[in-house]
Design an enzyme around this catalytic site. Structure first.
Site, PDB file in Angstrom:
ATOM      1  N   HIS A 132      10.944  -3.331   3.205  1.00 45.85           N
ATOM      2  CA  HIS A 132      11.326  -2.024   3.101  1.00 45.85           C
ATOM      3  C   HIS A 132      11.628  -1.332   4.273  1.00 45.85           C
ATOM      4  O   HIS A 132      11.175  -1.767   5.126  1.00 45.85           O
ATOM      5  CB  HIS A 132      10.134  -0.943   2.285  1.00 45.85           C
ATOM      6  CG  HIS A 132       8.904  -1.063   3.093  1.00 45.85           C
ATOM      7  ND1 HIS A 132       8.139  -1.989   3.386  1.00 45.85           N
ATOM      8  CD2 HIS A 132       8.433   0.210   3.579  1.00 45.85           C
ATOM      9  CE1 HIS A 132       7.074  -1.721   3.928  1.00 45.85           C
ATOM     10  NE2 HIS A 132       7.024  -0.100   4.277  1.00 45.85           N
TER      11      HIS A 132
ATOM     12  N   HIS B 156       0.958  -1.113   0.071  1.00 51.15           N
ATOM     13  CA  HIS B 156      -0.075  -0.101   0.004  1.00 51.15           C
ATOM     14  C   HIS B 156       0.864   1.301   0.255  1.00 51.15           C
ATOM     15  O   HIS B 156       0.527   2.280   0.560  1.00 51.15           O
ATOM     16  CB  HIS B 156      -1.055  -0.072   0.986  1.00 51.15           C
ATOM     17  CG  HIS B 156      -0.502  -0.047   2.464  1.00 51.15           C
ATOM     18  ND1 HIS B 156      -0.938  -0.741   3.639  1.00 51.15           N
ATOM     19  CD2 HIS B 156       0.703   0.531   3.067  1.00 51.15           C
ATOM     20  CE1 HIS B 156      -0.174  -0.752   4.751  1.00 51.15           C
ATOM     21  NE2 HIS B 156       0.664   0.262   4.446  1.00 51.15           N
TER      22      HIS B 156
ATOM     23  N   HIS C 235      -1.380   4.981   9.592  1.00 58.49           N
ATOM     24  CA  HIS C 235       0.180   5.595   9.918  1.00 58.49           C
ATOM     25  C   HIS C 235       0.013   7.016  10.553  1.00 58.49           C
ATOM     26  O   HIS C 235       0.225   8.039   9.994  1.00 58.49           O
ATOM     27  CB  HIS C 235       0.481   5.732   8.305  1.00 58.49           C
ATOM     28  CG  HIS C 235       0.575   4.690   7.518  1.00 58.49           C
ATOM     29  ND1 HIS C 235      -0.392   3.989   6.704  1.00 58.49           N
ATOM     30  CD2 HIS C 235       1.788   3.715   7.105  1.00 58.49           C
ATOM     31  CE1 HIS C 235      -0.064   2.697   6.287  1.00 58.49           C
ATOM     32  NE2 HIS C 235       1.267   2.743   6.210  1.00 58.49           N
TER      33      HIS C 235
ATOM     34  N   GLU D 166       5.042  -5.106   8.639  1.00 59.12           N
ATOM     35  CA  GLU D 166       3.661  -5.137   8.067  1.00 59.12           C
ATOM     36  C   GLU D 166       3.104  -6.242   7.331  1.00 59.12           C
ATOM     37  O   GLU D 166       1.979  -6.475   7.428  1.00 59.12           O
ATOM     38  CB  GLU D 166       3.693  -3.839   6.910  1.00 59.12           C
ATOM     39  CG  GLU D 166       3.859  -2.538   7.444  1.00 59.12           C
ATOM     40  CD  GLU D 166       3.607  -1.529   6.279  1.00 59.12           C
ATOM     41  OE1 GLU D 166       3.681  -0.377   6.773  1.00 59.12           O
ATOM     42  OE2 GLU D 166       3.602  -1.632   5.093  1.00 59.12           O
TER      43      GLU D 166
END
Length: 290
Positions: free
Chosen positions: A194, A13, A60, A241
């Site tokens: 990431h 996402h 977030h 995540e």
């Protein structure tokens, strides 16, 4: 009749993907290969649009901050506005909820000893809207209601992969007792490898990512045992995540004695901003005969 899981969808996402959509950059050379990788899934979902989506994502620091961080939260409202993440809300439709289904999942899952935080005021950020854009494009309204399930993967400690897989199983059991005929998909979002800060900023580990996809399909129970430190070491600080994908995988029928799901589409691309993008669609098959 009851609600039933018919498919699970898994996707990164990345916020820059939403920017590319919003600014009509999807056909530019940098972005075109990524968006081309979703064309198969977009054609598939046009033929298999569900009645509702349970969408697992992480906030977030939009709705939740250091003052309040639920491990698992469920949105039970009728509408979820698009959040302003600092540069204005994305120009996409508000997300319509399914309060009846959300309330039923909440009741059932809490009675199965999962502590869900009930959220009636939930602006949703790119973690939820970017997956919708990747699968549905830019409609005037999203084609079905969404039940958001937010997971803390921002502030340590995050839930274990095992806990996430078991939550997916609990959600499936909840749907089995819903009084209504609903075709439901469950989506797991975030990842893949990431890291956004520190000496390893920009880390991408494609070998790990492909192995994760292999095990998510073929060995979700084993994958659920992966410790947090391995996610961080191999996939970067934000690679955690990926535990959210295990919630979606746990809801599939093969883990409840049903048939092995079919892989509709699998895609992987590097880079999108400074992130590896993974995508997978699994579709339920009919229960195998005894």
């Amino acid at each position: 009749m009851s609600a039933r899981i018919t498919a699970s969808v898994y996707t990164s996402h990345v916020p820059a993907i939403g920017v590319a959509v919003d600014l009509d950059k999807t056909r530019e050379p940098y972005w075109q290969p990524l968006f081309a990788g979703y064309e198969t899934s977009r054609a598939w979902i046009a033929e298999h649009t569900p009645d509702a989506i349970v969408l697992v994502y992480n906030d977030h620091a939009t709705r939740f901050g250091l003052d309040l961080i639920p491990t698992f939260a469920i949105g039970t409202a009728a509408r979820f506005p698009v959040a302003d993440e600092g540069w204005g809300p994305r120009p996409v439709p508000d997300v319509i909820g399914h309060p009846e289904l959300a309330a039923h999942i909440t009741q059932s899952v809490i009675q199965q000893d999962f502590d869900l935080t009930i959220v009636n005021d939930l602006p949703v950020d790119h973690g939820l809207t970017v997956p919708l854009s990747l699968m549905f494009g830019q409609p005037d309204a999203w084609p079905c209601p969404v039940v958001p399930v937010a997971v803390n993967v921002v502030q340590y400690p995050a839930p274990s992969g095992r806990r996430c897989l078991e939550l997916g199983k609990a959600i499936r059991r909840a749907l089995d007792t819903f009084d209504g005929d609903l075709d439901v998909q469950i989506w797991g979002t975030g990842g893949m490898s990431h890291q956004l800060q520190g000496p390893r900023a920009g880390l991408i580990n494609s070998e790990f990512d492909h192995a994760f996809l292999d095990r998510l399909i073929a060995d979700p129970e084993g994958l659920a045992g992966m410790p947090h430190i391995e996610y961080v070491r191999e996939a970067g600080s934000e690679g955690i995540e990926l535990v959210m994908w295990l919630i979606a995988r746990g809801a599939m029928g093969d883990l409840a004695g049903g048939a092995t799901p079919s892989t509709v589409h699998r895609f992987y691309h590097v880079p999108a901003s400074n992130t590896a993008v993974g995508h997978l669609v699994l579709q339920e098959n009919q229960r195998e005969s005894a």
